[in-house]
Design a protein around this motif. Structure first.
Motif, PDB file in Angstrom:
ATOM      1  N   ARG A   1       0.851  -1.191   0.000  1.00 49.67           N
ATOM      2  CA  ARG A   1       0.000   0.000   0.000  1.00 49.67           C
ATOM      3  C   ARG A   1       0.886   1.238   0.000  1.00 49.67           C
ATOM      4  NH1 ARG A   1      -2.034  -2.661   4.782  1.00 49.67           N
ATOM      5  NH2 ARG A   1      -4.045  -2.619   3.771  1.00 49.67           N
ATOM      6  N   PRO A   2       0.341   2.356  -0.467  1.00 53.44           N
ATOM      7  CA  PRO A   2       1.116   3.603  -0.426  1.00 53.44           C
ATOM      8  C   PRO A   2       1.460   3.967   1.011  1.00 53.44           C
ATOM      9  CG  PRO A   2      -0.813   3.834  -1.843  1.00 53.44           C
ATOM     10  CD  PRO A   2      -0.960   2.532  -1.114  1.00 53.44           C
ATOM     11  N   THR A   3       2.636   4.503   1.206  1.00 49.99           N
ATOM     12  CA  THR A   3       3.052   4.866   2.556  1.00 49.99           C
ATOM     13  C   THR A   3       2.213   6.019   3.112  1.00 49.99           C
ATOM     14  OG1 THR A   3       4.811   6.290   1.678  1.00 49.99           O
ATOM     15  CG2 THR A   3       5.412   4.011   2.272  1.00 49.99           C
ATOM     16  N   SER A   4       1.580   6.792   2.238  1.00 51.18           N
ATOM     17  CA  SER A   4       0.725   7.887   2.705  1.00 51.18           C
ATOM     18  C   SER A   4      -0.477   7.374   3.488  1.00 51.18           C
ATOM     19  CB  SER A   4       0.248   8.736   1.524  1.00 51.18           C
ATOM     20  OG  SER A   4      -0.474   7.940   0.610  1.00 51.18           O
ATOM     21  N   GLU A   5      -0.838   6.106   3.327  1.00 46.87           N
ATOM     22  CA  GLU A   5      -1.971   5.513   4.037  1.00 46.87           C
ATOM     23  C   GLU A   5      -1.578   4.943   5.407  1.00 46.87           C
ATOM     24  OE1 GLU A   5      -3.664   2.402   1.709  1.00 46.87           O
ATOM     25  OE2 GLU A   5      -4.196   3.743   0.037  1.00 46.87           O
ATOM     26  N   LEU A   6      -0.297   4.940   5.719  1.00 53.65           N
ATOM     27  CA  LEU A   6       0.160   4.170   6.870  1.00 53.65           C
ATOM     28  C   LEU A   6       0.198   4.903   8.201  1.00 53.65           C
ATOM     29  CD1 LEU A   6       2.974   2.151   5.115  1.00 53.65           C
ATOM     30  CD2 LEU A   6       0.687   1.367   5.748  1.00 53.65           C
ATOM     31  N   ALA A   7       0.292   6.223   8.206  1.00 49.51           N
ATOM     32  CA  ALA A   7       0.415   6.938   9.479  1.00 49.51           C
ATOM     33  C   ALA A   7      -0.744   6.606  10.412  1.00 49.51           C
ATOM     34  CB  ALA A   7       0.515   8.441   9.245  1.00 49.51           C
ATOM     35  N   ALA A   8      -1.964   6.727   9.928  1.00 48.29           N
ATOM     36  CA  ALA A   8      -3.135   6.442  10.769  1.00 48.29           C
ATOM     37  C   ALA A   8      -3.223   4.955  11.105  1.00 48.29           C
ATOM     38  CB  ALA A   8      -4.405   6.908  10.073  1.00 48.29           C
ATOM     39  N   ARG A   9      -2.877   4.115  10.157  1.00 50.65           N
ATOM     40  CA  ARG A   9      -3.004   2.671  10.373  1.00 50.65           C
ATOM     41  C   ARG A   9      -1.973   2.115  11.346  1.00 50.65           C
ATOM     42  NH1 ARG A   9      -4.687   0.243   4.466  1.00 50.65           N
ATOM     43  NH2 ARG A   9      -6.676   1.339   4.377  1.00 50.65           N
ATOM     44  N   THR A  10      -0.812   2.783  11.439  1.00 51.75           N
ATOM     45  CA  THR A  10       0.234   2.294  12.344  1.00 51.75           C
ATOM     46  C   THR A  10       0.223   3.011  13.695  1.00 51.75           C
ATOM     47  OG1 THR A  10       1.850   3.817  11.362  1.00 51.75           O
ATOM     48  CG2 THR A  10       1.774   1.566  10.478  1.00 51.75           C
ATOM     49  N   ALA A  11      -0.644   3.988  13.853  1.00 52.35           N
ATOM     50  CA  ALA A  11      -0.771   4.690  15.139  1.00 52.35           C
ATOM     51  C   ALA A  11      -1.359   3.739  16.179  1.00 52.35           C
ATOM     52  CB  ALA A  11      -1.669   5.913  14.969  1.00 52.35           C
ATOM     53  N   PRO A  12      -1.141   4.022  17.459  1.00 53.97           N
ATOM     54  CA  PRO A  12      -1.738   3.177  18.503  1.00 53.97           C
ATOM     55  C   PRO A  12      -3.237   3.006  18.273  1.00 53.97           C
ATOM     56  CG  PRO A  12      -0.205   4.733  19.484  1.00 53.97           C
ATOM     57  CD  PRO A  12      -0.345   5.116  18.024  1.00 53.97           C
ATOM     58  N   GLY A  13      -3.673   1.761  18.301  1.00 53.86           N
ATOM     59  CA  GLY A  13      -5.073   1.435  18.051  1.00 53.86           C
ATOM     60  C   GLY A  13      -5.403   1.181  16.594  1.00 53.86           C
ATOM     61  N   GLY A  14      -4.483   1.513  15.677  1.00 52.16           N
ATOM     62  CA  GLY A  14      -4.709   1.282  14.251  1.00 52.16           C
ATOM     63  C   GLY A  14      -4.540  -0.188  13.908  1.00 52.16           C
ATOM     64  N   GLU A  15      -5.060  -0.584  12.743  1.00 52.05           N
ATOM     65  CA  GLU A  15      -5.003  -1.989  12.341  1.00 52.05           C
ATOM     66  C   GLU A  15      -3.587  -2.520  12.174  1.00 52.05           C
ATOM     67  OE1 GLU A  15      -5.799  -2.691   7.866  1.00 52.05           O
ATOM     68  OE2 GLU A  15      -6.905  -0.865   8.339  1.00 52.05           O
ATOM     69  N   LEU A  16      -2.626  -1.640  11.943  1.00 53.66           N
ATOM     70  CA  LEU A  16      -1.224  -2.045  11.795  1.00 53.66           C
ATOM     71  C   LEU A  16      -0.361  -1.470  12.916  1.00 53.66           C
ATOM     72  CD1 LEU A  16      -0.888  -1.506   7.933  1.00 53.66           C
ATOM     73  CD2 LEU A  16      -1.310  -3.656   9.140  1.00 53.66           C
ATOM     74  N   SER A  17      -0.970  -1.237  14.049  1.00 53.77           N
ATOM     75  CA  SER A  17      -0.283  -0.642  15.195  1.00 53.77           C
ATOM     76  C   SER A  17       1.014  -1.392  15.509  1.00 53.77           C
ATOM     77  CB  SER A  17      -1.205  -0.676  16.417  1.00 53.77           C
ATOM     78  OG  SER A  17      -0.560  -0.150  17.540  1.00 53.77           O
ATOM     79  N   GLY A  18       2.064  -0.642  15.709  1.00 48.26           N
ATOM     80  CA  GLY A  18       3.345  -1.242  16.061  1.00 48.26           C
ATOM     81  C   GLY A  18       4.306  -1.406  14.906  1.00 48.26           C
TER      82      GLY A  18
END
Length: 134
Positions: free
Chosen positions: A64-81
């Protein structure tokens, strides 16, 4: 992904960077995240080589584009951590998709660093357009 195409993609990103007024580093990687082509403009930031390649690798690895990842990798996001695992979760990385009769799959990625996030994304999209029209 081949060298000739990767070079045309990096050149498209650099041309867009000139239009944007940014000094960038741009990397193209293959489906395994291996560097195929890289360019660094005069005056580009010292972090550019690491971040551009990291964005390209991240876009391939996570498909996926890296622009989509900030929210998804934030605590509680589907890709958290994942952000703490060496992935670059800032805009400027785009996976390259191709259809080989077995369904679409990621066959490479583009990563750009050195401008604002908006400029990096615009430069990566310019490179991606070369891929789409190959």
């Amino acid at each position: 992904m081949n060298l000739e195409l990767a070079l045309r993609m990096t050149e498209a990103a650099v041309k867009q960077a000139f239009r944007e007024g940014a000094a960038i580093s741009v990397a193209v990687v293959d489906e395994g995240g291996n560097l195929v082509s890289y360019q660094r403009m005069d005056g580009a930031e010292i972090s550019g080589p690491v971040l551009a390649r990291g964005k390209a690798y991240t876009s391939v690895a996570l498909r996926r584009p890296t622009s989509e990842l900030a929210a998804r990798t934030a605590p509680g996001g589907e890709l958290s951590g994942l952000a703490g695992c060496g992935f670059i979760c800032v805009g400027g990385g785009i996976p390259l998709w191709s259809d080989y009769g077995e369904g679409e799959r990621v066959v490479g990625g583009i990563g750009v660093s050195g401008g604002t996030v908006t400029q990096d994304v615009a430069c990566a999209e310019a490179a991606e357009s070369v891929w789409r029209t190959r």
